[in-house]
Design an enzyme around this catalytic site. Structure first.
Site, PDB file in Angstrom:
ATOM      1  N   GLY A  71       1.053  -1.058  -0.186  1.00 52.54           N
ATOM      2  CA  GLY A  71       0.002  -0.090   0.351  1.00 52.54           C
ATOM      3  C   GLY A  71       0.899   0.987  -0.091  1.00 52.54           C
ATOM      4  O   GLY A  71       0.710   2.248  -0.746  1.00 52.54           O
ATOM      5  N   CYS A 323       1.724   1.903  12.836  1.00 51.46           N
ATOM      6  CA  CYS A 323       2.723   2.519  11.770  1.00 51.46           C
ATOM      7  C   CYS A 323       2.751   3.451  12.812  1.00 51.46           C
ATOM      8  O   CYS A 323       3.667   3.706  12.653  1.00 51.46           O
ATOM      9  CB  CYS A 323       2.823   3.165  10.836  1.00 51.46           C
ATOM     10  SG  CYS A 323       1.606   1.561   9.626  1.00 51.46           S
TER      11      CYS A 323
END
Lengths: 383, 361
Positions: A71, A323
Site C-alpha cells: 500500500g 505505524c
C-alpha cells in the site's frame, strides 16, 4: 492463554487457501515471468490470472491492476504519477490521511508544491463540496482515503471522484482499508487511482497493487525493467501475487456475508463496552463505517497501559495506527476530529475480522471493564 | 525459592548485560517477570552510539526477553524525561552549574514515572540491573554498596524515598563481580552478553555536552575570564566550563590555570591556580537521607564523596533547615562543583546525599 486477535486493520492472518496457493507457487512456479522458456511462461500466465482475480474484486479490468510491494508504495507511486504527468503545483488531501500519503506530500511541500489539507468533520470525513471549493487553477491531484484506518469512517469517494473528473483532475484514494470491506465497483465510478494491500485481506505481506484507470497516463516510480507494462520494474513476486489474488478471490466470494457478520459483531462489541463503561467516547461515523472497526476513547487513562494490560490477557489491540506506535503523540486523526489531547491519549482501536468469534467479543467485553476501572483508580487525571 | 503466590515484578531491560542477567536471576527466584524497556529520547544515531537508550538497545532488550521467555514492552516516557531530566540539565548549565542527569533520572524517571507505570501494569515491584543491595532494618529500607565495589552504583541512588525503595529490587547487589554477571550471560548465551557497558550521558551524542547544549539553546552568551580580579580574556559561554577544568580554556598564560567559579549573572568565568581548586567545606540543598532521619542541628560523622568515581573521605555532616546542609571534610577535596551531588556513606551503607550549592571557605 488464548490469543484473541483484534487488530485486523494492522494486518490479518493468512487464510489456509492462500497459504496453500503460495506453498504450491514456492515449490513449483519459480520461473521468472520475463523468461522465454516454459517455466517462465507458466509464471507469466499465473501472473495474468492473478491480475484478473484482483481486478474482479473491484470491478476493474485486468490491465488496470499494477502489482507493487504494498500500500505504501502504491500511495507514493500515485502521487508520483500526478507530479510527472500533470503541470501544476497544487495538491488537495485531508488532514487524516495515512502517513503513506501525508509524508510524501510533506516532502513535496519542501520542494515548492502547495498542499491543501482539508479539515475533516467530527467523524473524520470530508464532503465533495469541500473538495470542490479547494480546487485551484493548478491542482494536479486530489487524494482522499476511502476508509480511515483508525476510526473506520467511509468517505464519499465516488462523489469526490465525480467532482475531480468534472474539473479534469486526477483522483487517488488510499483504498487499503476499503478493499474487501466495502463493495467497490470501478466500472461505475470515476476514481483514477486506488492503492491496495494484500495483507489487510488475509493475503501475504509485501504485496499490493495500484489500480490505474485506463486512459490515465502512467510513469514508473521504480525504474529498472520492463515488468508491469514497463511502469513497475523488478522481478514479479509470483508467490506473493498469487497469494494476494487468492485472498482477493475469497474476499469477493463472501463480501456480503463478511460485511454482515462483522458489522453485527462490531456493534455488539461497541454496545458491550459503551453500555458498561462510563466516560467513554465512540469515535468515527456510527453507520458509514468499516464493518470491523471499533474505536473508543476512555477518559482519564492512557491508551498505552490499557493495551499492555489487554495483551497480558492475550488480547491484541492497538491505540490507533500500528505505524505510529512507539510515539506518545496522540493520533493526528483523533486530534483532527476535535478531541482534546487528554481524551485522545486514552484511545483503543479494536478491529475484527473473519476469524473473530462471538465468544471473542464476549471475552473482550468482560476483560476490558476491570482493566479500565483499575487504571482509572490509579490515574492522576481522575482527581 | 518457592512462593505461595507469584509476585509480579517488572524489570527494566536496557539491552545490556546487567539488566539481562538480573531478569534471569529474578526468574530463577520464582518471580513472575515482565520486561520493560524505556524509551526516553530519540536524540542519538543508533549506528554511532553504544549509549544505553538507543534503538539498538531496544532490539537487544527484546531479544533478551524472548530468550528468557518473558513478556516485553517498550514504555515511552519521552515527555517526562524531557521535563524532568533534559530541560533541567540545560537550565543548570545555563546557570553556571554542572548537573548530574543520572541522579535526576533515577529519582523522577526510572524510580518515578517508570515505577508508576509498572504498578499500573499490575506489578508489585520494579527491578533494575543496578549494583546495590536494598535491605530492611529498624523499619527502614536501606541500601548497601555492592559486593563488587568497582561497580557500585549507590552514588546515583541517594535520591530514592522510602516509598520508592519499598517497591524496588536490585538482584545484582549480591553478585561478587561483573565477571560473574558476564559469565552467567555467556552460559545462557544471552544475545546481550557481549554488549559493552553504558557510561556516557545517554541522551548526549558523542559525549559532547557542549554541542548538545548549543543545539538546545541556540547560542551561548560570551563573557570574561577573570584572574585575580583582572579580565584576562574572553570566553564564548559559561556552558563550556566546569569547576576544576584546565583544558580547552582558550587563554594563554605562563602558568596552568583552572576554573574556580562560574558566574551566571555577569557571565564571568573565575580562574585560579592549582591550589585554588581545592576546598574543605561545602553547603548543599535537597538532602535525602536513606539510612535514618535527621533533624535540623543534628550532626553525623560520615564518609562523603563529591564525584561518582571517587573514594569517599571522612567528613562531618551538619543538618540545617529545609533540606539544606553543610559538609566539613577532614581533608582537602578537589573541585567542589555546584549542581553535582555529595553523597554520604556509613561503612558500606548509603547514608544519603544532596546537591552541592557552593564551596564554603
Amino acid at each position: 492463554m488464548k490469543t484473541i486477535y483484534m487488530d485486523y486493520s494492522a494486518t490479518t492472518p493468512m487464510k489456509p487457501e492462500v497459504i496453500e496457493v503460495m506453498t504450491d507457487a514456492f515449490k513449483h512456479h519459480y520461473g521468472n515471468a520475463s523468461s522465454i522458456h516454459h517455466i517462465g511462461q507458466e509464471a507469466k500466465v499465473l501472473l495474468q490470472q492473478a491480475r484478473e482475480q484482483v481486478a474482479q474484486l473491484i470491478g476493474a479490468e485486468a490491465r488496470e491492476i499494477f502489482f507493487t510491494a504494498g500500500g505504501t508504495e502504491s500511495d507514493n507511486w500515485a502521487i508520483q504519477i500526478a507530479l510527472e504527468t500533470k503541470p501544476g503545483k497544487h495538491i488537495i488531501t485531508t488532514n487524516v490521511e495515512h502517513h503513506a500519503v501525508l509524508h510524501p506530500l510533506e516532502a513535496l511541500e519542501k520542494k515548492g508544491y502547495r498542499v491543501t489539507y482539508l479539515p475533516v468533520d467530527e467523524y473524520g470525513m470530508v464532503t465533495p463540496e469541500q473538495v470542490e471549493e479547494a480546487i485551484e487553477e493548478d491542482t494536479i491531484l486530489i487524494s482522499v482515503m476511502y476508509i480511515n484506518n483508525e476510526i473506520g469512517s467511509i468517505n464519499p469517494v465516488e462523489q469526490i471522484a465525480e467532482v475531480a473528473a468534472k474539473h479534469g483532475i486526477l483522483f487517488h484514494t488510499d483504498g487499503v482499508q476499503a478493499l474487501g470491506n466495502t463493495p467497490i465497483d470501478m466500472s461505475t465510478n470515476k476514481i483514477s487511482m486506488m492503492s491496495m494491500s494484500s495483507h489487510k485481506i488475509y493475503g501475504p505481506k509485501g504485496v499490493g497493487a495500484l489500480y490505474i484507470r485506463k486512459g490515465v497516463r502512467t510513469v514508473p516510480l521504480i525504474h529498472g525493467g520492463a515488468q508491469e507494462r514497463k511502469v513497475r520494474a523488478g522481478t514479479e513476486n509470483i508467490p506473493g501475487i498469487l497469494g494476494f489474488a487468492k485472498a482477493a478471490e475469497l474476499a469477493g466470494a463472501s463480501l456480503d456475508q463478511h460485511i454482515e457478520k462483522l458489522s453485527r459483531l462490531r456493534d455488539k462489541l461497541r454496545d458491550g463496552i459503551m453500555n458498561n463503561i462510563s466516560d467513554a467516547k465512540y469515535n468515527g461515523h456510527p453507520v458509514l463505517r468499516h464493518p470491523g472497526n471499533v474505536n473508543i476513547c476512555f477518559k482519564y487513562i492512557e491508551g498505552e497501559s490499557l493495551l499492555l494490560l489487554l495483551d497480558m490477557k492475550g488480547i491484541c489491540a492497538s491505540s490507533g495506527s500500528a505505524c505510529t506506535s512507539g510515539s506518545l503523540d496522540p493520533s493526528h486523526v483523533l486530534m483532527n476530529i476535535g478531541l482534546t489531547h487528554e481524551i485522545a491519549h486514552g484511545s483503543l482501536r479494536l478491529t475484527l475480522g473473519d476469524f473473530t468469534t462471538e465468544q471473542d467479543v464476549d471475552t473482550v467485553i468482560e476483560e476490558i471493564k476491570p482493566i479500565v476501572e483499575r487504571l482509572r483508580e490509579m490515574s492522576p487525571l481522575t482527581e | 525459592m518457592t512462593m505461595a503466590k507469584k509476585i509480579k515484578v517488572a524489570i527494566g531491560l536496557s539491552g545490556g548485560v546487567d539488566s539481562s542477567v538480573a531478569a534471569y536471576l529474578l526468574k530463577q527466584q520464582g518471580y513472575e517477570v515482565i520486561g520493560l524497556h524505556l524509551k526516553l529520547h530519540d536524540g542519538i544515531d543508533p549506528l554511532h552510539s553504544r549509549a544505553c537508550c538507543s534503538l539498538d538497545s531496544s532490539l537487544d532488550a527484546r531479544l533478551v526477553a524472548h530468550q528468557l521467555d518473558i513478556p516485553f514492552y517498550v514504555i515511552n516516557l519521552k515527555e517526562s524525561f524531557q521535563q524532568y531530566v533534559i530541560d533541567p540539565f540545560v537550565e543548570q548549565y545555563q546557570a553556571g552549574r554542572t548537573p548530574n542527569p543520572c541522579i535526576e533520572c533515577n529519582k523522577f524517571i526510572k524510580f518515578g514515572a517508570f515505577l508508576e507505570k509498572a504498578r499500573q501494569l499490575g506489578c508489585d515491584k520494579l527491578a533494575t540491573g543496578h549494583y546495590a543491595t536494598i535491605y530492611q532494618q529498624n523499619g527502614r529500607y536501606r541500601i548497601k554498596q555492592a559486593k563488587d565495589s568497582a561497580k557500585d552504583q549507590t552514588y546515583m541512588l541517594y535520591g530514592l524515598t522510602q516509598d520508592q525503595l519499598a517497591h524496588i529490587i536490585m538482584p545484582l547487589g549480591d553478585i561478587d563481580s561483573k565477571d560473574t554477571v558476564r559469565r552467567i550471560a555467556m552460559e545462557l548465551d544471552l544475545t546481550a552478553a557481549t554488549a559493552q557497558d553504558s557510561q556516557d550521558i545517554c541522551f548526549v551524542p558523542d559525549d559532547d555536552h557542549v554541542a548538545f547544549l548549543k543545539q538546545n539553546v541556540g547560542s551561548f552568551e560570551p563573557g570574561n575570564f577573570i584572574l585575580d580580579d583582572q579580565v584576562i580574556g574572553q570566553h564564548s559561554g559559561i556552558e563550556h566550563f566546569t569547576i576544576g577544568q584546565r583544558k580547552g580554556l582558550g587563554v594563554s598564560w605562563p602558568e596552568p590555570l583552572y576554573v574556580t567559579r562560574l558566574e551566571a549573572q555577569d557571565r564571568t568565568v573565575q580562574l585560579g591556580r592549582a591550589g585554588d581548586v581545592f576546598g574543605k567545606n561545602l553547603s548543599g540543598s535537597q538532602i535525602n537521607l536513606i539510612y535514618e532521619d535527621l533533624a535540623p542541628g543534628d550532626t553525623r560523622e560520615v564518609n562523603a564523596k563529591i564525584r561518582y568515581a571517587q573514594k569517599a573521605v571522612p567528613a562531618k555532616l551538619i543538618m540545617d533547615d529545609n533540606g539544606s546542609f553543610r559538609v566539613y571534610f577532614k581533608e582537602d577535596v578537589r573541585a567542589i562543583t555546584p549542581g553535582q551531588s555529595v553523597v554520604f556513606y556509613l561503612d558500606d551503607d548509603l547514608y544519603g546525599g544532596g546537591i552541592i550549592e557552593s564551596k564554603l571557605s
